[in-house]
Each structure stands twice: as C-alpha cells, then as structure tokens.
Design an enzyme around this catalytic site. Structure first.
Site, mmCIF file in Angstrom:
data_model
loop_
_atom_site.group_PDB
_atom_site.id
_atom_site.type_symbol
_atom_site.label_atom_id
_atom_site.label_comp_id
_atom_site.label_asym_id
_atom_site.label_seq_id
_atom_site.Cartn_x
_atom_site.Cartn_y
_atom_site.Cartn_z
ATOM 1 N N HIS A 98 2.660 4.296 5.736
ATOM 2 C CA HIS A 98 1.205 4.196 5.694
ATOM 3 C C HIS A 98 0.603 5.338 6.509
ATOM 4 O O HIS A 98 1.019 5.582 7.638
ATOM 5 C CB HIS A 98 0.791 2.845 6.284
ATOM 6 C CG HIS A 98 -0.640 2.464 6.055
ATOM 7 N ND1 HIS A 98 -1.139 2.106 4.832
ATOM 8 C CD2 HIS A 98 -1.682 2.348 6.917
ATOM 9 C CE1 HIS A 98 -2.409 1.788 4.939
ATOM 10 N NE2 HIS A 98 -2.777 1.937 6.209
ATOM 11 N N GLU A 118 5.061 1.654 2.739
ATOM 12 C CA GLU A 118 3.808 1.456 3.484
ATOM 13 C C GLU A 118 4.050 0.853 4.866
ATOM 14 O O GLU A 118 3.614 1.387 5.879
ATOM 15 C CB GLU A 118 2.870 0.523 2.710
ATOM 16 C CG GLU A 118 2.262 1.112 1.466
ATOM 17 C CD GLU A 118 1.082 2.027 1.751
ATOM 18 O OE1 GLU A 118 0.696 2.186 2.923
ATOM 19 O OE2 GLU A 118 0.551 2.582 0.788
ATOM 20 N N SER A 170 -6.572 3.559 3.506
ATOM 21 C CA SER A 170 -6.484 2.229 4.098
ATOM 22 C C SER A 170 -7.854 1.536 4.031
ATOM 23 O O SER A 170 -8.403 1.355 2.956
ATOM 24 C CB SER A 170 -5.960 2.334 5.531
ATOM 25 O OG SER A 170 -5.573 1.086 6.032
#
Length: 547
Positions: A455, A354, A234
């Site tokens: 994610h 995600e 990220s």
C-alpha cells in the site's frame, strides 16, 4: 497544535493579510503609488504578468486577489493558496475574503488538526498548491491530487506529492490540497443538535470548494478547466469515489483515477450518529450537549476519537462521508455505480500486496505457522464475517506452495483492501462505464527488508518521486515503471484514455474477462488475475469498513 480559538499557525498563508516586504510592491513606494502600480500590473494579461522579465517570479491574478509564486528552473510553484476562509467548526466552508495587495505564495498552508506528526496543524487549513510549467494561456491538462490517510490524517504537502517532475516532464498543471479531516470534517451531529446539518460531510464540501477554485482560476495558471482529473491514493481515492456520487461536484472534474482507494458505501446516518454519540461520551458530553463540541480544545476532540468504534468493535472511531441526503444522497457504488459518475473515464488500481504496508513489519506476523496464522486472521484484520479456519483452508487448497506469511498478506489484501476495487470495477462494467483497471506488481522494500507491492507503492511511481526518502521504490526498473504509470495517468488527464506507446494495449475492464494491466518492469495484460481469490471472497457479503 492549536486550540479551537487559536488558528494562528499558518498566518503566513492568510491571504487576507497585507503582503510582507518580499511582495511585488516595494516598501519604499507610497501607498497610492503602490496601488496604481498594482492595478496596472493586474490589468495586464496573465501571461504578460508571469513573464515581465525572464526568470521573474510569476504573478497571477486569482478571483480573490493577486498571488506571487516562485520560478524553480522550468516550473512555477505556488504554495499555500487560500481557497477557503478560516473554517467555522462543523460548518460548510466559505470563500475567502478578497485581498488587494499581492501575497507571496511560497509556504505550504496549515494542515487539518490530526493525531500524529503532521507539521503546521491548524483549523485554518483550506489551502492548495499549484505546480505549472508556466502561468500562460496554454490550457494544459490539470491533475488534482487528493491525499490519503483514511479521512483522518495527511496533507497535500508531503514530499511524495511534489508536483515538479510531473508538471515539467508531462506538461500538465498539478494541484494538491488540504481539507478538513477526522472529527473536523466528518463528525455527524445533524441528529443531535440544530445548526449542524452538514457536519458529517464538511470535509467533502471543502473538496468541492477547492474544485470550484480550480474551475474559476486554473486557466490563469496555464491549466484547462475543462480537462480536470482527480487522482488520489487510499482515503484520497475513496474521497474521489464519493465525489462521483455527489451532485454538487458534478461538472467540476472530468476524469478520475484511484490508487488503492475505494468507497463502495458511505457511513449510514444511524451508524454515524452512534459514532458521534460515543465520541461525545468520551468528551464527557451527553447527546443533548453536542453543540458544546464546537467550543472545546482541539486536543480533547482528537483524543476522544481514539475510543473504540461501537460499530466495528475494534480500532478508533471511524469518521468519513455520511449518507445524509443533503450533500450525499446515495452510496457511491451501492446498489450500482452512481449514474452521475458513469460518464467520467476512470482508472481503478490496487497493489498486489496491499496489506504488506500495514502488517509486513509487525513482529507478530513474522514466522507464522498454520496454527498461529488462525489467531492472526481476526475480524479486525479481515474486516469481513468469515472464520479464519475457512480462509486458511481455502488458501491451502488454492495455493499449496504458499507459506503462512504469504497467505496472511494475500488473504487480507483480497478480502479487505482489494475487494472494494473489484466491486467498483464490476459495477462500472455492468453500467457500460469506462474503467481501466491495474494491479501494481513491481515491488518496493519495507524497512525490514521485506519486498512486495505494498500500500502506497504506486504514489511515487505516478509522481516520479521515487528518489524521495519515504518512497522505498528502489531497484532496477523503478524508473521504467514510473515512466509507464506517469504517462498512463497523464494520457487519461489529457485525452480520457490511459493508453500510450509504452504500454501493451490496455483494454477497458468488462465482464466476464476482467481485463487488468499488471504494472511491472515489463507491463502486461491479464484476464481476471487472482481470479480464484476473487471468486472465493465474492461469496462473503462485503461491508465497507466504516459503514
């Protein structure tokens, strides 16, 4: 949380202090005898120091002073190693003051002040951690992890980032680190007050100082300073992409891997100034009094950054790397892949769902109808300039069997989270730069019970921390997927190529094929997966959130 003048949380990690009674120097010794003994040990080769007696806690002489870690089974662990001096607010980092007496490196260092529940917050936060099979002369590959948190939150001490298994099972040296975040690392005051010319990128300068520490010291911990790989998820991946366009970082790392983290463009200096001005207004400061922000309590600085972002029109203020033409002279992947990063072999990865990690457990996103889906695809959710009606119509045409819930996650992933990774991969392909692209398909389980490759799902797979409470990567096959991913990242760190016997041949990404490895219990290669979605969104200009 400490105030601006109170950096006391983390004094146990202040390596300018004298050692505790637990240190290698016995408290019963005279000071002169202790100095003589310490000098004699420091003169020994590092490998001898680390293994003076079987099972002994390892001692390493760093460029700043001696440190003592802990031997845990087959791995030596050093926590809270100071790589920078206590920070001066909004100023570039400085090397630490050298120390003479050995310091116990057994506790994580302070984390940058931030909103949320991160423990042990302090502006004195320039610390890193090392896991190594042995502090010897073996020159193992070095894997430096940069944590995520959108430039705003996080630290290198999360249990998911524990380097024990990665180090012991793959014979590598693992490093995690803390650096300045949010307003402390990226508030751009250069156009508002003299003396703050570097303030918009001091968080990146912290990372560069940490990598210089690795270059100068990692050989003493059994690592190879000529085989340093950065990997991050990220915001950590975005920080790495930015470093690949940063001249001061050149030569400090030799491979890179990003997990759901990309930075196509940095924040422009005018937008960054507009954000800083909005932040100052929330602090009650006009622009001409910007310098006073360096004296205010931490809590006020953090609370003020929750004001609505004047560029995005939603959410709190974005603070991230700035195109300041000092530290950062160009955008990372605009108009092309930065030339200085093209020779670095790179893995670019994302997860198939995600945004399930952000939106999957939101009650507003459960049981959607086609009508209510239109209301959920707001600009703050899509992050690009497109009407929700056009998105819904496109997905109903491309995937008539999908539900509104599936379309919400797929569209926000493809149009917002995945889009930057596609651009980076394509720009590297155009430049002939080596890139291996993956998509994680193996699902984890959300707290609500909903499953998908959300994610953060790839973090515990790479670290092999799938049994940590926050992992949520359970079910049959999780260990097999973890082994395949871990070995691929290690292979890149070791040899500059992620291929290994547990994978099908992983071809480099090129155009027009767009070869992508789909990580699942049975990994497989695919050309241009989700190509219909990619093609649809490629017609919409992509503006990186924050730019």
């Amino acid at each position: 949380m400490t105030g601006a003048t109170d950096a006391g949380e983390g004094k146990g990690n202040d390596m300018t202090h004298s050692p505790s009674p637990e240190s290698a120097t016995s408290p019963s010794m005279t000071r002169r005898a202790a100095l003589v003994a310490g000098a004699a040990v420091a003169a020994l080769p590092v490998s001898v120091q680390a293994g003076q007696r079987r099972g002994a806690d390892p001692r390493v002489q760093t460029t700043a002073g001696p440190v003592i870690g802990v031997r845990q089974a087959t791995v030596s662990v050093f926590k809270g190693l100071r790589y920078g001096a206590p920070t001066k607010r909004f100023q570039p980092p400085e090397r630490p003051t050298p120390w003479r007496d050995p310091v116990r490196a057994i506790d994580f260092g302070g984390a940058c002040p931030q909103k949320g529940s991160e423990p042990n917050q302090s502006e004195d936060c320039l610390f890193l951690n090392v896991w190594t099979p042995k502090a010897d002369a073996a020159r193992r590959p070095v894997m430096v992890y940069i944590h995520g948190g959108a430039y705003a939150t996080g630290s290198g001490s999360h249990p998911l980032y524990d380097g024990t298994r990665l180090a012991e099972r793959s014979d590598v040296v693992v490093v995690t680190l803390n650096h300045r975040l949010n307003v402390f690392g990226y508030a751009y005051l250069a156009r508002l007050a003299p003396g703050f010319e570097d303030s918009g990128n001091v968080g990146q300068l912290d990372l560069i100082l940490a990598l210089q520490w690795v270059r100068d010291n990692i050989a003493a911990f059994g690592g190879d300073p000529d085989r340093v790989m950065l990997f991050g998820q990220s915001g950590g991946g975005a920080k790495i992409a930015t470093l690949m366009a940063t001249p001061a970082a050149q030569g400090l790392f030799h491979r890179a891997a990003t997990l759901s983290g990309q930075q196509v463009t940095a924040s422009g200096p005018i937008n960054a100034t507009t954000r800083a001005t909005a932040w100052l207004k929330a602090l009650g400061l006009p622009p001409e009094r910007a310098a006073e922000a360096a004296t205010l309590p931490v809590e006020r600085l953090l609370e003020a950054q929750t004001t609505e972002d004047p560029i995005l029109g939603f959410g709190g203020l974005y603070f991230g790397p700035v195109l300041d033409f000092r530290t950062l002279p160009r955008h990372p992947f605009y108009p092309d892949a930065a030339p200085m990063g093209r020779s670095i072999p790179m893995i670019i990865g994302n997860t198939r769902e995600e945004t399930l990690g952000f939106m999957g457990d939101d009650p507003r996103n459960q049981g959607l109808t086609w009508d209510s889906l239109v209301g959920r695809l707001t600009p703050g959710v899509m992050r690009i300039d497109i009407t929700p009606e056009a998105v819904v119509a496109a997905y109903r045409r491309m995937h008539p069997d999908w539900s509104p819930d599936q379309v919400l996650i797929a569209a926000t992933t493809a149009g917002r989270s995945w889009r930057g990774a596609v651009i980076e991969a394509e720009e590297r392909a155009k430049a002939g730069a080596p890139a291996w692209v993956y998509q994680l398909d193996f699902p984890g389980t959300m707290p609500s019970g909903r499953r998908g490759a959300f994610h953060t799902a790839d973090i515990p797979l790479v670290f092999n921390t799938i049994d940590v409470a926050d992992s949520r990567m359970d079910g049959p096959g999780a260990q097999a997927v973890s082994d395949a991913m871990r070995q691929a990242f290690v292979a890149l760190a070791r040899d500059g190529d992620p291929n290994h016997l547990g994978l099908p041949r992983w071809d480099r990404y090129d155009l027009p094929r767009r070869q992508t490895l789909l990580f699942d219990v049975a990994p497989r290669m695919a050309d241009d997966p989700r190509g219909d979605e990619r093609a649809f969104f490629s017609a919409i200009p992509y503006i990186q959130p924050g730019t």
